[in-house]
Scaffold this motif. Structure first.
Motif, PDB file in Angstrom:
ATOM      1  N   SER A 745       0.941  -0.674   0.045  1.00 44.36           N
ATOM      2  CA  SER A 745      -0.323  -0.073   0.212  1.00 44.36           C
ATOM      3  C   SER A 745       0.976   0.960   0.385  1.00 44.36           C
ATOM      4  CB  SER A 745      -0.775   0.014   1.107  1.00 44.36           C
ATOM      5  OG  SER A 745      -0.288   0.082   1.914  1.00 44.36           O
ATOM      6  N   ALA A 746       2.357   1.454   0.299  1.00 41.33           N
ATOM      7  CA  ALA A 746       2.936   1.866   0.307  1.00 41.33           C
ATOM      8  C   ALA A 746       3.524   2.827  -1.142  1.00 41.33           C
ATOM      9  CB  ALA A 746       4.254   2.409   1.149  1.00 41.33           C
ATOM     10  N   ALA A 747       3.777   1.684  -1.821  1.00 41.70           N
ATOM     11  CA  ALA A 747       4.214   1.551  -3.124  1.00 41.70           C
ATOM     12  C   ALA A 747       3.680   2.128  -4.153  1.00 41.70           C
ATOM     13  CB  ALA A 747       4.701   0.666  -4.192  1.00 41.70           C
ATOM     14  N   GLN A 748       2.060   1.786  -3.738  1.00 39.32           N
ATOM     15  CA  GLN A 748       0.515   2.646  -4.264  1.00 39.32           C
ATOM     16  C   GLN A 748      -0.260   3.951  -4.184  1.00 39.32           C
ATOM     17  OE1 GLN A 748      -1.136   0.548  -6.440  1.00 39.32           O
ATOM     18  NE2 GLN A 748      -1.633   2.850  -7.151  1.00 39.32           N
ATOM     19  N   ALA A 749       0.548   3.621  -2.833  1.00 36.88           N
ATOM     20  CA  ALA A 749      -0.002   5.977  -2.789  1.00 36.88           C
ATOM     21  C   ALA A 749       0.919   6.306  -2.513  1.00 36.88           C
ATOM     22  CB  ALA A 749       0.190   6.290  -0.866  1.00 36.88           C
ATOM     23  N   TYR A 750       2.449   6.147  -3.253  1.00 36.96           N
ATOM     24  CA  TYR A 750       3.415   7.127  -3.488  1.00 36.96           C
ATOM     25  C   TYR A 750       3.130   6.604  -5.091  1.00 36.96           C
ATOM     26  CZ  TYR A 750       7.977   9.406  -4.470  1.00 36.96           C
ATOM     27  OH  TYR A 750       8.843  10.413  -4.789  1.00 36.96           O
ATOM     28  N   ALA A 751       2.689   5.596  -5.105  1.00 38.99           N
ATOM     29  CA  ALA A 751       2.291   6.251  -7.060  1.00 38.99           C
ATOM     30  C   ALA A 751       1.343   6.841  -7.088  1.00 38.99           C
ATOM     31  CB  ALA A 751       2.091   4.554  -7.206  1.00 38.99           C
ATOM     32  N   ASN A 752       0.123   6.779  -6.143  1.00 39.07           N
ATOM     33  CA  ASN A 752      -0.812   8.032  -6.905  1.00 39.07           C
ATOM     34  C   ASN A 752      -0.402   9.540  -6.260  1.00 39.07           C
ATOM     35  OD1 ASN A 752      -2.794   5.681  -6.819  1.00 39.07           O
ATOM     36  ND2 ASN A 752      -3.223   5.575  -4.995  1.00 39.07           N
ATOM     37  N   LEU A 753       0.128   9.204  -5.479  1.00 40.84           N
ATOM     38  CA  LEU A 753       0.940  11.154  -5.400  1.00 40.84           C
ATOM     39  C   LEU A 753       1.530  11.541  -6.494  1.00 40.84           C
ATOM     40  CD1 LEU A 753       2.174  10.870  -1.605  1.00 40.84           C
ATOM     41  CD2 LEU A 753       0.167  12.267  -2.278  1.00 40.84           C
ATOM     42  N   TYR A 799      10.689  14.302  -4.614  1.00 45.30           N
ATOM     43  CA  TYR A 799      11.055  14.608  -2.954  1.00 45.30           C
ATOM     44  C   TYR A 799       9.610  15.532  -2.376  1.00 45.30           C
ATOM     45  CZ  TYR A 799      15.783  14.112  -2.936  1.00 45.30           C
ATOM     46  OH  TYR A 799      16.871  13.219  -2.655  1.00 45.30           O
ATOM     47  N   ASP A 800       8.748  16.466  -2.928  1.00 46.53           N
ATOM     48  CA  ASP A 800       7.754  16.660  -2.775  1.00 46.53           C
ATOM     49  C   ASP A 800       7.162  15.805  -1.949  1.00 46.53           C
ATOM     50  OD1 ASP A 800       8.659  19.475  -2.184  1.00 46.53           O
ATOM     51  OD2 ASP A 800       8.059  20.234  -4.421  1.00 46.53           O
ATOM     52  N   ALA A 801       6.763  14.460  -3.179  1.00 44.35           N
ATOM     53  CA  ALA A 801       6.149  13.855  -2.116  1.00 44.35           C
ATOM     54  C   ALA A 801       6.600  13.221  -1.241  1.00 44.35           C
ATOM     55  CB  ALA A 801       5.702  12.477  -4.737  1.00 44.35           C
ATOM     56  N   LEU A 802       7.948  12.411  -1.397  1.00 42.02           N
ATOM     57  CA  LEU A 802       8.226  11.195  -0.233  1.00 42.02           C
ATOM     58  C   LEU A 802       7.476  12.583   1.173  1.00 42.02           C
ATOM     59  CD1 LEU A 802       9.686   9.241   0.327  1.00 42.02           C
ATOM     60  CD2 LEU A 802      11.813  10.937   0.698  1.00 42.02           C
ATOM     61  N   ALA A 803       7.933  13.846   1.122  1.00 43.58           N
ATOM     62  CA  ALA A 803       7.560  14.475   2.330  1.00 43.58           C
ATOM     63  C   ALA A 803       6.167  14.129   2.820  1.00 43.58           C
ATOM     64  CB  ALA A 803       7.907  15.898   2.348  1.00 43.58           C
ATOM     65  N   ALA A 804       4.666  14.369   1.237  1.00 48.43           N
ATOM     66  CA  ALA A 804       3.946  14.146   1.958  1.00 48.43           C
ATOM     67  C   ALA A 804       3.291  12.673   1.964  1.00 48.43           C
ATOM     68  CB  ALA A 804       2.629  14.618  -0.076  1.00 48.43           C
ATOM     69  N   PHE A 805       3.768  11.976   1.541  1.00 41.31           N
ATOM     70  CA  PHE A 805       3.723  10.472   2.042  1.00 41.31           C
ATOM     71  C   PHE A 805       4.078  10.036   3.468  1.00 41.31           C
ATOM     72  CE2 PHE A 805       6.065   6.378   1.717  1.00 41.31           C
ATOM     73  CZ  PHE A 805       5.411   5.264   1.636  1.00 41.31           C
ATOM     74  N   LYS A 806       5.684  10.432   3.843  1.00 41.72           N
ATOM     75  CA  LYS A 806       5.575  10.119   5.216  1.00 41.72           C
ATOM     76  C   LYS A 806       4.800  11.262   6.367  1.00 41.72           C
ATOM     77  CE  LYS A 806       9.640   8.054   4.481  1.00 41.72           C
ATOM     78  NZ  LYS A 806      10.456   6.733   5.258  1.00 41.72           N
ATOM     79  N   GLU A 807       3.934  11.707   5.715  1.00 47.61           N
ATOM     80  CA  GLU A 807       2.752  11.929   6.817  1.00 47.61           C
ATOM     81  C   GLU A 807       2.011  11.065   7.217  1.00 47.61           C
ATOM     82  OE1 GLU A 807       2.008  16.466   7.721  1.00 47.61           O
ATOM     83  OE2 GLU A 807       4.671  15.418   7.494  1.00 47.61           O
ATOM     84  N   GLU A 808       2.428  10.465   6.469  1.00 47.62           N
ATOM     85  CA  GLU A 808       1.272   8.670   7.014  1.00 47.62           C
ATOM     86  C   GLU A 808       1.971   8.300   8.198  1.00 47.62           C
ATOM     87  OE1 GLU A 808      -1.915   7.996   5.857  1.00 47.62           O
ATOM     88  OE2 GLU A 808      -2.212   9.741   4.676  1.00 47.62           O
ATOM     89  N   SER A 809       0.998   8.536   9.098  1.00 46.47           N
ATOM     90  CA  SER A 809       2.172   7.596  10.151  1.00 46.47           C
ATOM     91  C   SER A 809       1.980   5.589  10.270  1.00 46.47           C
ATOM     92  CB  SER A 809       1.348   8.170  11.153  1.00 46.47           C
ATOM     93  OG  SER A 809      -0.064   6.855  11.426  1.00 46.47           O
ATOM     94  N   ILE A 810       1.592   5.132   9.422  1.00 44.33           N
ATOM     95  CA  ILE A 810       1.480   4.041   8.789  1.00 44.33           C
ATOM     96  C   ILE A 810       2.832   3.903   8.528  1.00 44.33           C
ATOM     97  CG2 ILE A 810      -0.162   2.963   9.186  1.00 44.33           C
ATOM     98  CD1 ILE A 810      -0.780   3.042   6.100  1.00 44.33           C
ATOM     99  N   PHE A 811       2.910   4.804   7.356  1.00 42.78           N
ATOM    100  CA  PHE A 811       4.096   4.769   6.448  1.00 42.78           C
ATOM    101  C   PHE A 811       5.636   4.743   6.767  1.00 42.78           C
ATOM    102  CE2 PHE A 811       0.900   5.085   2.637  1.00 42.78           C
ATOM    103  CZ  PHE A 811       0.681   4.046   2.864  1.00 42.78           C
TER     104      PHE A 811
END
Ligand code: ADP
Ligand code: ZN
Ligand code: ZN
Length: 823
Positions: A745-753, A799-811
């Motif tokens: 789900s992490a890879a999917q969430a990042y891809a969606n961003l 990098y921006d997407a990574l920052a947003a992605f890391k906001e999700e505590s499960i990731f």
């Protein structure tokens, strides 16, 4: 502590994109400089070695600044554009500057709390040691590698790192390099006169007279004087213990008597060390007419362009041309860096270069003990001793005063790329950055250019010089493709060897000529299987089957190193006798030994070259004709220069052609052309036998006709059609976690961003062919962007997407890494 007057920003070897600010104690203010090492605290218990990036007066607000702990050297250990170079690499390869620092510095220059150290057995204590140094040495007396953290506890010294630093400088401590230290370095015992006798020839004569009744002792002494050329050379030659005993025909007991009398003494040295050898220097060779023309063309091209490709056949004398260029470079007072892809090559080349450049040559690679790497580093900073550096990829990080030339030999080699950990840099491309920072030129050389480089030549970015005649007009080898499918169907081929390969190998051996057998897979067999139920042993930690290593009687995982015993019966159904599929170098060795019982055989692959000297041994033995047949993986394909190889066998071309990778054809072409080029370099024309199930295969045809351009054109069409490099740039985004559903789900969430921005250019998420390594599940995204697109914009988006992605505590615990230009 004294009053503080200024601050430094310090770079730490950590994967964090920030530097840390410390205050500078007053007594250090006048000496501290950018590029200096400093020892600093981080957190409550840890000390690290960092590098000063900036000196300033801006007092940080919001927290209390800690002072730096100490300044281990008087001068910077970084010189010239090094720090700038690190920053450029970090930015291009999408990692932190700290990670580059970690890759760039030898361990001895970046001590931290987790570093393991041991006592050096060569060190002798004397009175100059301070009390706290003695405490540390006592705490290490057990001989076990100890982390600095534990050392601090055991010695009762809270901040042990600076003490360790001092002791290292005195040669008392060694960095213990984990696994590597278990492969004990090869040492050799030497004999010399004790100092008293070395400096007093009269005394020596007296002793000889006195000992005249003890005939045996005199014989030993005479033999030593002779072997060392003691009275002829200002610097006596080194005398090995074994040679001395052989020459004098005495026992070691006699030698012992002389040692007890304090006339002779034994010392042990690791052989092959950086120490100055008494190698004969030879004149630089005269170039042939065509080589001269190529050299002139290269220099001509350097007037216009900063990079030039020397596309020369195998054995056309590229190395000779490099030597001439290096010679000119150092004559103008500048340094030259000569990069090769493989340690095996440094072995052969260092002898060749040493004959021309003598002690101006420095060699650098990862199989050298850390202490030697530190020594070379410091010498480069402090002296002008080394003007030519020969090394593998990490030597781009060495401190150069003024580079005047970089040579990247075998530029197509994928081993120039560092895979893991970050920085995942390509040394050829990094060398181009380094060269531009030194305002200097780069020469790339190869017989089989990478598509990337060749395209750059085609569109005029790089100069191109071709050298299409072998030295001495040696013919290119005759290449024969053998249809193994056909032979097996007709039951003519029952082993790994086709009749023609067996015949040619036999002929070569009968004529006292040598043979290279190539198979790009180590071990005995990649798959062991139960015939009854289909059970296959898999790694417990990785999603991959285990390779059978018959010699060690183990099943081994080539991804994490996991090992287990070979079961005698199938653990699933109990059927005895498991069968194997596929074959590696070990199995070839077994068959060759059965086919040619008299031949002397050596194998060169990762398993046989773990220690530093094993490479040298295998190569020297083959060079000097002590072995007849050399079996190996890609290690044997690269640039090695042997005079008497007549036959080269490629045991299974299909295996490399069929790999699921868009570069499979390019790699196969390069490997086959390169390994073929090892044959017939001197004397008679060479012969190459390629075993394949499809002799009509296009790449094999191009190898047979040695037609790089045909190969290039066809391959470029494919790359263009499917938008692969060199028409696009790839960034692979890797996700890693212990839990499969989280990583998915992490890879999917990042891809969606990022998919809204990149659309079709983004592929995945997919699981890689080996989808679990060391108990971590993996998922990949692949981003292909046009080469014209702005790389920095793409990276900002990622990098921006990574920052947003890391906001999700499960990731948060998912490890994300980028691989720019993956190979
Ligand atoms: P390459 O690097 O292109 O494979 P090398 O430079 O290794 O080719 O040359 C192949 C062999 O021919 C080497 O053994 C080298 O010493 C020899 N050779 C090449 N050019 C000369 C020359 N000008 N004079 C003497 N020997 C040469
Ligand atoms: Zn079974
Ligand atoms: Zn494994």
């Amino acid at each position: 502590m004294s009053a503080v007057t200024s601050f430094v920003d310090v770079l730490l070897p950590l994967p964090l994109n920030q530097s840390y600010t410390y205050s500078v104690p007053e007594d250090l203010v006048s000496t501290i400089q950018v590029g200096c090492r400093v020892i600093v605290p981080l957190g409550t218990r840890k000390l690290y070695t960092g590098i000063v990036m900036e000196l300033h007066e801006r007092k940080p607000i919001g927290y209390s600044v800690k002072p730096i702990y100490s300044l281990p050297d008087e001068n910077p250990i970084l010189i010239g554009p090094q720090l700038e170079f690190w920053k450029r690499l970090a930015s291009y390869y999408m990692c932190s500057v700290g990670e580059v620092m970690k890759a760039a510095l030898p361990s001895g220059l970046k001590l931290e709390s987790e570093t393991l150290v041991t006592l050096s057995d060569e060190f002798e204590q004397d009175e100059s040691l301070k009390e706290r140094e003695i405490k540390v040495l006592d705490a290490l007396i057990s001989g076990k590698p100890t982390s600095l953290m534990d050392l601090s506890k055991n010695s009762g010294i809270a901040n042990v790192l600076p003490v360790v630093q001092e002791l290292m400088q005195k040669g008392a401590l060694l960095i213990s390099e984990g696994l590597r230290s278990s492969f004990k370095a090869k040492t050799k015992a030497y004999i010399r006169l004790t100092e008293t006798y070395r400096n007093n020839h009269e005394l020596l004569k007296t002793v000889m007279d006195e000992a005249s009744r003890a005939k045996k002792q005199v014989e030993v002494l005479m033999a030593w004087l002779e072997l060392s050329s003691f009275f002829r050379e200002p610097q006596p030659l080194e005398v090995g213990k074994k040679e001395l005993l052989d020459r004098s025909g005495t026992s070691s007991a006699v030698l012992q008597v002389l040692c007890n009398k304090n006339i002779l003494e034994t010392y042990v040295r690791e052989i092959g060390r950086l120490t100055q050898s008494k190698e004969e220097q030879t004149e630089i060779s005269t170039l042939s007419k065509m080589q001269k023309e190529a050299l002139t063309a290269i220099k001509e091209s350097f007037k216009e362009q900063s990079v030039c490709l020397l596309h020369g056949l195998t054995s056309s004398g590229k190395t000779e041309i490099y030597i001439h260029l290096i010679e000119e470079c150092i004559r103008s007072g500048k340094q030259a860096l000569y990069l090769v892809p493989e340690i095996a090559l440094t072995t052969q080349l260092s002898d060749r270069l040493k004959r021309v450049f003598g002690n101006k040559l420095g060699v650098y690679h990862s199989k050298f003990p850390d202490a030697e790497r530190v020594e070379l580093w410091n010498k480069l900073v402090q002296t002008q001793e080394y003007q030519v550096i020969l090394g593998v990829r990490s030597s781009i990080f060495l401190p150069f005063h003024s580079l005047g030339l970089i040579i990247v030999d075998e530029e197509h080699e994928s081993s120039f790329k560092q895979q893991d950990p970050a920085p995942r840099y390509h040394a050829r491309n990094a060398a181009l950055i380094l060269a531009s920072m030194h305002g200097t030129k780069t020469l790339l050389g190869t017989a089989t250019p990478s598509l990337e480089t060749y395209l750059n030549c085609q569109n005029g970015k790089f100069g191109l010089v071709e050298l299409f005649a072998r030295h001495h007009e040696m013919a290119m080898p005759e290449i024969i493709a053998v249809n193994t499918k056909e032979l097996r169907r007709k039951k003519i081929m029952k082993t790994l060897f086709s009749p023609i390969l067996t015949e040619k190998v036999g002929e070569a051996l009968a004529a006292n000529e040598q043979v290279i057998l190539f198979q790009n897979r180590r071990g005995y067999a990649p798959i062991l299987e139960c015939k009854a139920c289909g059970w296959v042993p898999k790694c417990d930690r990785c999603d991959v089957s285990l390779t059978l290593h018959k010699y060690h009687k183990k099943l081994t995982c080539h991804y994490c190193g996991f090992e287990r015993d070979v079961p005698q019966t199938c653990p699933a159904c109990g059927t005895p006798g498991l069968s194997t599929h596929g074959f590696g170098t070990e199995q070839i060795e077994e068959e060759v030994r059965a086919l040619f019982p008299k031949a002397r055989i050596a194998r060169m692959d990762t398993d046989t070259t773990k220690s530093r000297h094993s490479y040298e041994q295998i190569i020297h033995d083959f060079e000097s004709g002590k072995t007849d047949i050399l079996i190996g993986t890609q290690m044997v394909t690269k640039g090695l220069d042997f005079d008497h190889v007549r036959v080269v066998g490629i045991l299974n071309a299909d295996q490399m052609l069929n790999l699921p990778d868009f570069r499979a054809y390019e790699r196969s072409f390069q490997l086959m052309a390169q390994v073929s080029g090892r044959s017939g370099r001197k004397g008679k024309r060479g012969k190459v036998i390629i075993q394949t199930s499809d002799p009509e295969q296009v790449v094999i045809k191009d190898v047979i006709t040695n037609d790089f351009k045909s190969f290039y054109e066809r391959e470029m069409l494919m790359r263009k059609q499917f938008s692969y490099p060199p028409f696009t740039r790839i960034v692979q985004i890797r996700f890693k976690h212990k839990d499969l559903s989280t990583v998915r789900s992490a890879a999917q969430a990042y891809a969606n961003l990022i998919r809204p921005v990149f659309g079709q250019r983004l592929l995945g998420p997919d699981q890689p062919p080996v989808s679990r390594i060391n108990n971590y599940y993996l998922q990949h995204l692949l981003l292909k962007v046009e080469t014209e697109a702005s790389a920095s914009k793409v990276k900002d988006i990622l990098y921006d997407a990574l920052a947003a992605f890391k906001e999700e505590s499960i990731f948060r615990a998912v490890q994300v890494s980028f691989d720019v230009d993956p190979l």
